[in-house]
Design an enzyme around this catalytic site. Structure first.
Site, mmCIF file in Angstrom:
data_model
loop_
_atom_site.group_PDB
_atom_site.id
_atom_site.type_symbol
_atom_site.label_atom_id
_atom_site.label_comp_id
_atom_site.label_asym_id
_atom_site.label_seq_id
_atom_site.Cartn_x
_atom_site.Cartn_y
_atom_site.Cartn_z
ATOM 1 N N ASP A 55 28.560 22.602 -19.221
ATOM 2 C CA ASP A 55 28.482 21.617 -18.141
ATOM 3 C C ASP A 55 29.887 21.126 -17.819
ATOM 4 O O ASP A 55 30.850 21.508 -18.495
ATOM 5 C CB ASP A 55 27.570 20.440 -18.541
ATOM 6 C CG ASP A 55 27.864 19.926 -19.949
ATOM 7 O OD1 ASP A 55 28.984 20.179 -20.455
ATOM 8 O OD2 ASP A 55 26.999 19.262 -20.535
ATOM 9 N N ASP B 100 37.291 20.700 -30.981
ATOM 10 C CA ASP B 100 37.353 22.104 -30.563
ATOM 11 C C ASP B 100 38.000 22.275 -29.204
ATOM 12 O O ASP B 100 38.309 23.389 -28.808
ATOM 13 C CB ASP B 100 35.940 22.715 -30.515
ATOM 14 C CG ASP B 100 35.080 22.068 -29.442
ATOM 15 O OD1 ASP B 100 34.895 20.839 -29.504
ATOM 16 O OD2 ASP B 100 34.628 22.776 -28.522
ATOM 17 N N ASP C 127 26.828 23.394 -30.152
ATOM 18 C CA ASP C 127 26.818 22.803 -28.810
ATOM 19 C C ASP C 127 25.409 22.295 -28.478
ATOM 20 O O ASP C 127 24.439 23.047 -28.546
ATOM 21 C CB ASP C 127 27.250 23.887 -27.792
ATOM 22 C CG ASP C 127 27.740 23.257 -26.504
ATOM 23 O OD1 ASP C 127 27.865 22.013 -26.463
ATOM 24 O OD2 ASP C 127 27.989 24.004 -25.539
ATOM 25 N N ASP D 44 35.162 15.024 -32.981
ATOM 26 C CA ASP D 44 34.437 15.330 -31.764
ATOM 27 C C ASP D 44 33.001 15.687 -32.193
ATOM 28 O O ASP D 44 32.762 15.948 -33.372
ATOM 29 C CB ASP D 44 35.161 16.520 -31.111
ATOM 30 C CG ASP D 44 34.299 17.251 -30.136
ATOM 31 O OD1 ASP D 44 33.891 16.632 -29.152
ATOM 32 O OD2 ASP D 44 34.022 18.451 -30.363
ATOM 33 N N ASP E 197 30.028 17.896 -30.234
ATOM 34 C CA ASP E 197 29.591 19.281 -29.991
ATOM 35 C C ASP E 197 30.620 20.296 -30.469
ATOM 36 O O ASP E 197 31.805 20.163 -30.169
ATOM 37 C CB ASP E 197 29.360 19.504 -28.489
ATOM 38 C CG ASP E 197 28.106 18.822 -27.999
ATOM 39 O OD1 ASP E 197 27.168 19.503 -27.616
ATOM 40 O OD2 ASP E 197 28.083 17.574 -28.030
#
Ligand code: IMP
Ligand code: MG
Length: 441
Positions: free
Chosen positions: A365, A400, A167, A159, A161
């Site tokens: 977001d 995460d 982030d 992944d 971020d």
């Protein structure tokens, strides 16, 4: 009648990992039985700090009892795999939401390593925590993939971020993770970034991954066909890019692999564009309504893309210079309200039922994406060799966002391969180093 426990359970169910909670519950029994203190014991515990001998005895006792539980869970996992993850194993009955587990997990050995590192068995007042268990599961998965007697690791996906960078950050050339990622590539293992960040062209990815692109370009010792094993699956499962370099023109970066080059899975090709549009139209309408209903600030932005729709808090803008001066934040409650509203409405919307979508909150977001990381990882398993795809037992996704059933987009990757659940880029780095060191032994 609803008890407070039940209300809490229903409200927080989307945030729980039932397997980890169940393991914690199992371990809390010996913890309570061994360490149920009365006042005299508390005094003894204080003395214990001085008399190492007694302390060691209790620590050893706790260690043995926890170890026995991990040995049992290890056998339950073996049994589940032997039953081909058919959902009927004992472990499935004990933890109904568990999902597939593809490889054996040497949990007892992993516990011994983590108990030593985190002093789990030495603790008298704090029982085995969620994070302790998360680390034990990660170590068990690493032990499996570094055991020379089992099938090889062929694909590692990350992944973006929080996993590779902070982030909203980037993989710049000072990032420690670049080195172990290159080492993994140099072993001939395929490496993919499987990210929600969705862009149709490579520029944004090239900027965010500039550190690894430059470092890979400079590595003369890694053959070009190995370098081409670095790919990006963007927008969950929507856009595929592959590393390329041209030494004569001094060029490097990512080339888009067009969907018609048949990397898309057959089920994805069959999705009707009208259904995709209907889902995104509805997501956009819901987000506009939520903006009003939750009284979100006027800076809030709703973003519509070809394969995604999201809401971002925006920035405070300086009135004189019109420059962004401060990033704004949604409250945690509003983020969760938005993602659960999107998910619940979509679940009952016929066009959404005919395709796949992922609603998740990215920490600051909230998005509704077409597709999912399960499909993204699976498409990569088939990308290099359709006749001989990489198996879930040979795949590892590191991310995460695993916690809830809803609202975490790495969660779906569990359907396609093995996983490591990390909480920071430092943890990703540590696990990669651990894999590489064990490979060298
Ligand atoms: P990941 O952690 O690599 O999966 O990236 C998730 C983050 O990517 C989100 O929290 C967003 O900030 C960002 N993002 C950018 N474009 C998109 C998109 O099209 N869909 C979802 N997330 C996006
Ligand atoms: Mg992430």
């Amino acid at each position: 009648m609803s008890s407070k426990y039940r209300i809490d359970y229903h409200l927080k169910r989307h945030r729980k990992d039932e397997f980890i909670d169940w393991i914690k519950g199992m371990l809390s029994i010996p913890f309570c039985l061994l360490h149920s203190y009365n006042l005299e014991d508390v005094m003894n515990a204080t003395n214990e700090l001085e008399t190492d001998l007694k302390g060691d005895k209790i620590t050893e006792e706790a260690f043995q009892r926890y170890l026995a539980i991990f040995q049992d869970i290890e056998s339950l996992v073996q049994e589940k795999i032997k039953d081909n993850n058919d959902g009927k194993s004992r472990l499935d009955q004990l933890v109904p939401s568990i999902g597939p587990i593809f490889t054996p997990l040497p949990l007892a050995r992993a516990f011994a390593i983590q108990s030593d590192k985190r002093r789990i068995s030495a603790r008298r007042f704090v029982s085995v925590s969620f994070n302790d268990v998360r680390h034990i599961l990660n170590t068990a998965q690493v032990l499996h993939f570094t055991d020379p007697n089992v099938s090889k690791l062929k694909l590692v996906t990350f992944d973006g971020d929080v996993t590779l960078y902070e982030d909203g950050g980037s993989l710049t050339n000072d990032n420690k993770i670049i080195l172990p990622m290159l080492e993994i590539l140099s072993h001939g293992v395929k490496v993919g970034l499987v990210t929600a960040a969705g862009y149709d062209t490579p520029e944004m990815y090239e900027t965010r991954l500039s550190g690894i692109v430059e470092a890979l370009y400079m590595r003369e010792d890694i053959p070009y066909n190995y370098k081409q094993n670095l790919v990006i699956m963007g927008g969950e499962s929507n856009y595929l890019f592959q590393y390329y370099e041209d030494k004569h023109l001094e060029k490097r970066g990512f080339l888009k692999v067009e969907p018609h080059q048949s990397w898309m899975l057959p089920e994805m090709v069959e999705w009707d564009d009208n259904d995709i549009k209907a889902v995104l139209d509805l997501a956009e309408r819901i987000l506009h309504k939520l903006k009003k209903k939750l009284n979100l600030s006027p800076e809030t932005q709703i973003i519509r893309k070809k394969r995604a729709c999201g809401i971002m808090p925006g920035h405070k803008v300086d009135e004189k210079t019109a420059e962004n001066i401060k990033p704004l934040k949604f409250t945690r409650e509003n983020l969760e309200e938005m993602v659960l509203t999107l998910q619940k409405i979509m679940e009952n919307y016929p066009p959404a039922q005919r395709i796949q979508f992922s609603c998740f909150d990215g920490g600051s977001d909230c998005w509704c994406d077409i597709g999912g990381k399960d499909l993204g990882v699976r498409a990569l398993q088939y990308f290099w060799d359709k006749e001989n795809p990489i198996k879930p037992t040979e795949t590892l996704h590191i991310g995460d966002q695993f916690a809830p059933m809803v609202g975490c987009n790495d969660f779906k990757s569990r359907l396609s391969g093995c996983t490591l659940w990390i909480a920071s880029p430092e943890e990703t780095n540590e696990l990669l180093m651990d894999i590489l060191q064990r490979w060298q032994k």
